[in-house]
Design a protein around this motif. Structure first.
Motif, PDB file in Angstrom:
ATOM      1  N   MET A   1       5.634  -2.051  -1.345  1.00 15.14           N
ATOM      2  CA  MET A   1       6.564  -3.170  -1.323  1.00 15.14           C
ATOM      3  C   MET A   1       5.975  -4.245  -2.220  1.00 15.14           C
ATOM      4  O   MET A   1       4.780  -4.522  -2.174  1.00 15.14           O
ATOM      5  CB  MET A   1       6.705  -3.684   0.108  1.00 15.14           C
ATOM      6  CG  MET A   1       7.470  -2.697   0.992  1.00 15.14           C
ATOM      7  SD  MET A   1       7.878  -3.415   2.599  1.00 15.14           S
ATOM      8  CE  MET A   1       6.262  -3.453   3.365  1.00 15.14           C
TER       9      MET A   1
ATOM     10  N   LEU B   1       8.442   3.200   2.072  1.00 12.95           N
ATOM     11  CA  LEU B   1       7.857   1.898   2.421  1.00 12.95           C
ATOM     12  C   LEU B   1       6.694   1.518   1.506  1.00 12.95           C
ATOM     13  O   LEU B   1       6.139   0.419   1.620  1.00 12.95           O
ATOM     14  CB  LEU B   1       7.361   1.923   3.871  1.00 12.95           C
ATOM     15  CG  LEU B   1       8.419   2.267   4.918  1.00 12.95           C
ATOM     16  CD1 LEU B   1       7.786   2.364   6.297  1.00 12.95           C
ATOM     17  CD2 LEU B   1       9.529   1.204   4.922  1.00 12.95           C
TER      18      LEU B   1
ATOM     19  N   LYS C   1       0.851  -1.190   0.000  1.00 11.89           N
ATOM     20  CA  LYS C   1       0.000   0.000   0.000  1.00 11.89           C
ATOM     21  C   LYS C   1       0.884   1.236   0.000  1.00 11.89           C
ATOM     22  O   LYS C   1       2.111   1.142   0.140  1.00 11.89           O
ATOM     23  CB  LYS C   1      -0.905   0.002   1.226  1.00 11.89           C
ATOM     24  CG  LYS C   1      -0.156   0.069   2.542  1.00 11.89           C
ATOM     25  CD  LYS C   1      -1.103   0.016   3.725  1.00 11.89           C
ATOM     26  CE  LYS C   1      -1.936  -1.235   3.674  1.00 11.89           C
ATOM     27  NZ  LYS C   1      -2.727  -1.437   4.907  1.00 11.89           N
ATOM     28  N   ALA C   2       0.252   2.387  -0.135  1.00 15.74           N
ATOM     29  CA  ALA C   2       0.992   3.644  -0.103  1.00 15.74           C
ATOM     30  C   ALA C   2       1.319   4.056   1.321  1.00 15.74           C
ATOM     31  O   ALA C   2       0.506   3.881   2.231  1.00 15.74           O
ATOM     32  CB  ALA C   2       0.165   4.740  -0.776  1.00 15.74           C
ATOM     33  N   PHE C   3       2.530   4.572   1.498  1.00 14.56           N
ATOM     34  CA  PHE C   3       2.913   5.268   2.722  1.00 14.56           C
ATOM     35  C   PHE C   3       3.255   6.701   2.329  1.00 14.56           C
ATOM     36  O   PHE C   3       3.753   6.936   1.229  1.00 14.56           O
ATOM     37  CB  PHE C   3       4.125   4.602   3.378  1.00 14.56           C
ATOM     38  CG  PHE C   3       3.805   3.319   4.078  1.00 14.56           C
ATOM     39  CD1 PHE C   3       3.504   2.177   3.355  1.00 14.56           C
ATOM     40  CD2 PHE C   3       3.808   3.237   5.472  1.00 14.56           C
ATOM     41  CE1 PHE C   3       3.205   0.981   3.999  1.00 14.56           C
ATOM     42  CE2 PHE C   3       3.503   2.053   6.109  1.00 14.56           C
ATOM     43  CZ  PHE C   3       3.198   0.914   5.381  1.00 14.56           C
ATOM     44  N   THR C   4       3.025   7.631   3.217  1.00 10.75           N
ATOM     45  CA  THR C   4       3.243   9.032   2.869  1.00 10.75           C
ATOM     46  C   THR C   4       4.397   9.611   3.660  1.00 10.75           C
ATOM     47  O   THR C   4       4.888   9.024   4.626  1.00 10.75           O
ATOM     48  CB  THR C   4       1.992   9.875   3.156  1.00 10.75           C
ATOM     49  OG1 THR C   4       1.764   9.824   4.572  1.00 10.75           O
ATOM     50  CG2 THR C   4       0.783   9.357   2.419  1.00 10.75           C
TER      51      THR C   4
END
Lengths: 248, 248, 248, 248, 248, 248
Positions: free
Chosen positions: F244, F241, F232-235
């Motif tokens: 992945m 991250l 998923k997206a990390f901001t």
């Protein structure tokens, strides 16, 4: 180092199975001595069988003390006589049920046990409580196979165990399976492949835990309730146990 | 009705003490048969002593089945071999630790145990856990008396037990005391008088619980894990246990 | 000895059923006095019914203290007012739920409860927790029968109870059944025969436990939280409870 | 909204103390109706006092249903009759023991309870178990003050409570204190200042929890064991409780 | 008063949903400041997501300390970083899982949880254990919806949640449901109506618990393990956390 | 095989101490790679320090996945981020608290923990609960030494630890001691000699458990809650991250 792997039942072929599984997993430099008590039940499927088997198992620990052993394994899933055995030695003593529980809890948050006969399930439940793994175990399941069928009718037994493991995988919300009988020591790989879950098996787990403890220089504590038993008289058929020299 | 009271250790004088205490408390019509195993330790003060004593105890249950018994009592505070014994008979089998716990929990909300040697405290703790009385017991205390001192140096032993019971009364916030050794079966009254608390003692409690169960027509369930053991071969010194006729 | 068996509900026919079951099981020399409170609900099927019933039950204990009683039984499966009743007397006081749990745990390792209405199941769960039998009980089941149907439509009620007991036997992995209502006191034999499992029933179990405690000379501890209540004023409809003479 | 704060004992001055503490903490728009039962003990210091007090408390809930109430508080630290009260209403019902436990557990990881008489400690222990806060509570302590001393000899009582709270702070490894008596509702600030720890007190906590639940539109579930009691006959002094109109 | 509601994930639309639900339930005079961390995962569906999200959440608490806040809410059902957040402030900090558990336990004796993905069930189980609500919760259920589907495909998600809630109602023997995701904060009414059970939802519950604690003058205890962290150096990307001024 | 030993704090000298202790105990053929996160606190003495340290620790696991590792050890006694780390890899991941608990429970029936600061005791308590070792641990003790004193003032620290261990030996009724800080990894022998009890230390224990699991072919289960995190997206600062690659 030398690990004395004690099969508490008196079926030599099962001792061989267990010993071979132990040897395969042992580190280089670890010698496996797999032994069968001189006296006891051919299989352990009840509280009664457990109680009787403990005597022969304990004598095997005493033999190990004379012959030299760096660690002991009690290769029956009920861990019969475990605390008694620990009293007899400074070496570590590992039961295969506890070994499998410890390992399964390190690779998953929840596991199920698949054992032989349903009537022995309560033994596993009592151990889970005593050791502290009650909440790690979702369910104790039985394939309803007499222990010696593992020797005598291995194919059919394996099929039923795999079926029960699959039910555990599909219904219990688990990450790993614990095999609940020393006689399954050689089936781990096959079951894991068939079921698609990590499988913790006690004999092999106990070998590695024994190596770990010996490597750490840790043995059974001789302070408190696991100290050597107070020497005393035994009568009748157990007279030979009398007046063991005091050790501290 | 006939209750077979089995002292799992082989000290006959303690069997006499236990048998007399049992007889004094028994109802009219209850016959007490106090027995000593032919083989085993003279006292039980460790996990090891317990494991060995279980064999002689179980053989006394088998003897009881041949000679006739309506109930069995295992007169050692660790209840060694209790579940195994239950498998051998349809009659009730009562351990003296559980008997004392049950009775103490009916007359108080919290109790403490006063036992002989500190090293046996863990045995009581494990039983409290397994039976469900952990939270009813505030503390397991030891007078640090070897079991046979109860026979050999009774006065001094009694003094120390009373001292420990008074500490329990003053420090633990309890309503009753549980005596933690079959060898204290004749001391209940004296201790209760000296301490000013009800004292639950296992041998006497077990006699009354046995009478209660027999009166209710309740015996050990033969469904599930306490069913008769599956007949099988035993080897060596336990060959005589082989192929017990199947019972259902 | 005289046991005062208090049916906390005010249905006299149920008191008769309970009293007869108690008398049938009582030892020679045990007198059963079965009583019905003057005030209270005709059946106990909720926390509210329990709370109200406790008053009449406690007054029956006070009456017993005046008229003489060696033990008391609270013959409702929720054991309403049990600890309060114990405060009022030196005699033992036994609840029928606890009595059944104790007995079932002595003849099996796991039991299930079959009670009347599902909404009372939580009461049994709370008692299992408080008494320590949570893990001995696999499941609390309800036949969904209003309590008074046991009196008014006994045949149909019995049929449904037996059906639920059979489900317990087949699904729960148990060795015994606990009947969860005082009104089932006369059904034990029939149910046990139909189901093929030992059945622990509270009224009868409590009679035998009462006899056991009296035989042991054990009564409710007057040290700690079960000591006699501190005398004090009560107002209004409970003014008659004021200033009970201090007892120690 | 209107909260009916029921002091289960019949000491009007204590009701006043409780009502004033409740009013001081209540949000604008919250009306506190503090009530005293017509019948019952002047203080609650035993299981017996609790059982009797439950009746008057429940009648106050019924009065609240007639007169209108959005929430109920049972202002005695043993939470007497809590589940019964919940059956009588769709409104939330909060006991002051549970209220204090909940609040203390939100501001600290461990707390100790300081209550009045040691003999009531077991009541707190049973509630901790039932509600799930056993491990949050390090110790149940008593200042050994009779409840009415809080009214009659307030200064001396406060001194002893503060002393015991300081011992809790210094010995128990806690982050907060729970005051164990409704009669301490006005002492919170003084004690907290003197001890240097947050102090959770049940009456005030219950007011805010009641406001919270009403604000959320949450009331007692009428599905399952807290549904309205089944209407039925009551006899004698409780006849007025008969045949409450069925509500669903 | 001002409550800082921290959505630990970085999906702003979810923060809006949460903030609006919080505002709707807040008392007059309560200001809701709903915030999104600058850094972190867009949704929290694993132990890993939780661990990363804790950093942004903690920085939001530090921002709140600078900007002024009377209470904090951690609006993710796993309560990530809850104890760490409490260390940073004297204000109360409430996790939405604990908030929902507390509220559900006040209106029912047993509840079930309905969460998003089955893999997060273990997080709820660990919280139930730590907080003490294990036995209040009958079952943790999952609708098997990714968290962001609540935003992106709300209708379908709602349908599946309602289906699972109905199964809980019909199979679990419960009185209330706990919604297991902050993203469900606006669905409470609809679900409760559809299922016919009270529904405890964490965001709204936490708002009211925050108001309650602030109203009581209770904040996080600064004695013991929730005291302000000892100031120290942090390196690298966390250097800005170094040497926070000591507060006591 | 290669074990990546991650010291979650950023004090390089402590990483060296830990790495050397790990290397000394490692089997021939085991390579120890001791690493320090780039970012994080210099010591871990609070819930807050733990939460921040988890990020750097997890990045070290991700680095290990790139560089190759057969097992991971989290060398801080609170096992920060343990379950999150397990999600990132098929390899075993062992926390040093759990490692020490497992080992101590195999050589004794009861142990005590001696840790650094009292405020971290609750972390150990929560782990004991979660892992199942609550009843194996008699007491959590603190020497009240800041963690870095182990590096900076080693002699004084050692003296105080030994003093506390002796108190544990004399007062707690234990058979073994668990050292409660990774920084004590090199002190085991000295302490054990001084105290006369076996000492379980987590870094060394974790090395041997890692070797054991790798030897058994057991790694973290990828079925259920320890499966790889959903991509998923990390901001913001955690954007690296994001996404992945999915692994199954």
């Amino acid at each position: 180092m030398r690990i004395r792997v004690i099969n508490p039942n008196t079926t030599a072929s099962m001792t061989t199975t267990i010993g071979e599984a132990a040897s395969r997993i042992a580190a280089p430099g670890t010698e496996i001595v797999a032994t069968t008590p001189k006296s006891g039940p051919v299989s352990i499927e009840s509280h009664f069988d457990e109680a009787i088997s403990a005597v022969g198992m304990l004598e095997e620990v005493m033999a190990g003390e004379r012959e030299g052993a760096d660690a002991y394994i009690i290769a029956c899933f009920g861990d019969p006589g475990l605390l008694a055995a620990r009293e007899l030695t400074r070496a570590p003593v590992i039961g295969i049920a506890e070994a499998a529980f410890h390992m399964a809890s390190l690779i998953s948050t929840r596991f199920s046990i698949v054992t032989t006969l349903g009537r022995t399930g309560i033994i596993a439940e009592h151990l889970l409580d005593q050791y502290g793994f009650r909440h790690h175990c979702r369910r104790v399941r039985a394939a309803e196979i007499p222990v010696l069928d593992l020797e005598d009718d291995g194919e059919a037994a394996l099929t039923r165990i795999i079926e029960e493991c699959r039910r555990a995988r599909d219904e219990d919300g688990i990450g790993a399976i614990v095999l609940g009988c020393g006689g399954m020591a050689d089936l781990t790989g096959e079951i894991s492949d068939a079921v698609g879950l990590p499988v913790a098996e006690g004999v092999t787990a106990a070998v590695k835990l024994s190596e770990a403890l010996v490597g750490l220089g840790l043995g059974t504590s001789k302070v408190g309730d696991l100290a050597f038993p107070r020497p005393k008289a035994f009568t009748g058929r157990f007279e030979h146990l009398s007046h063991m020299p005091p050790r501290t």
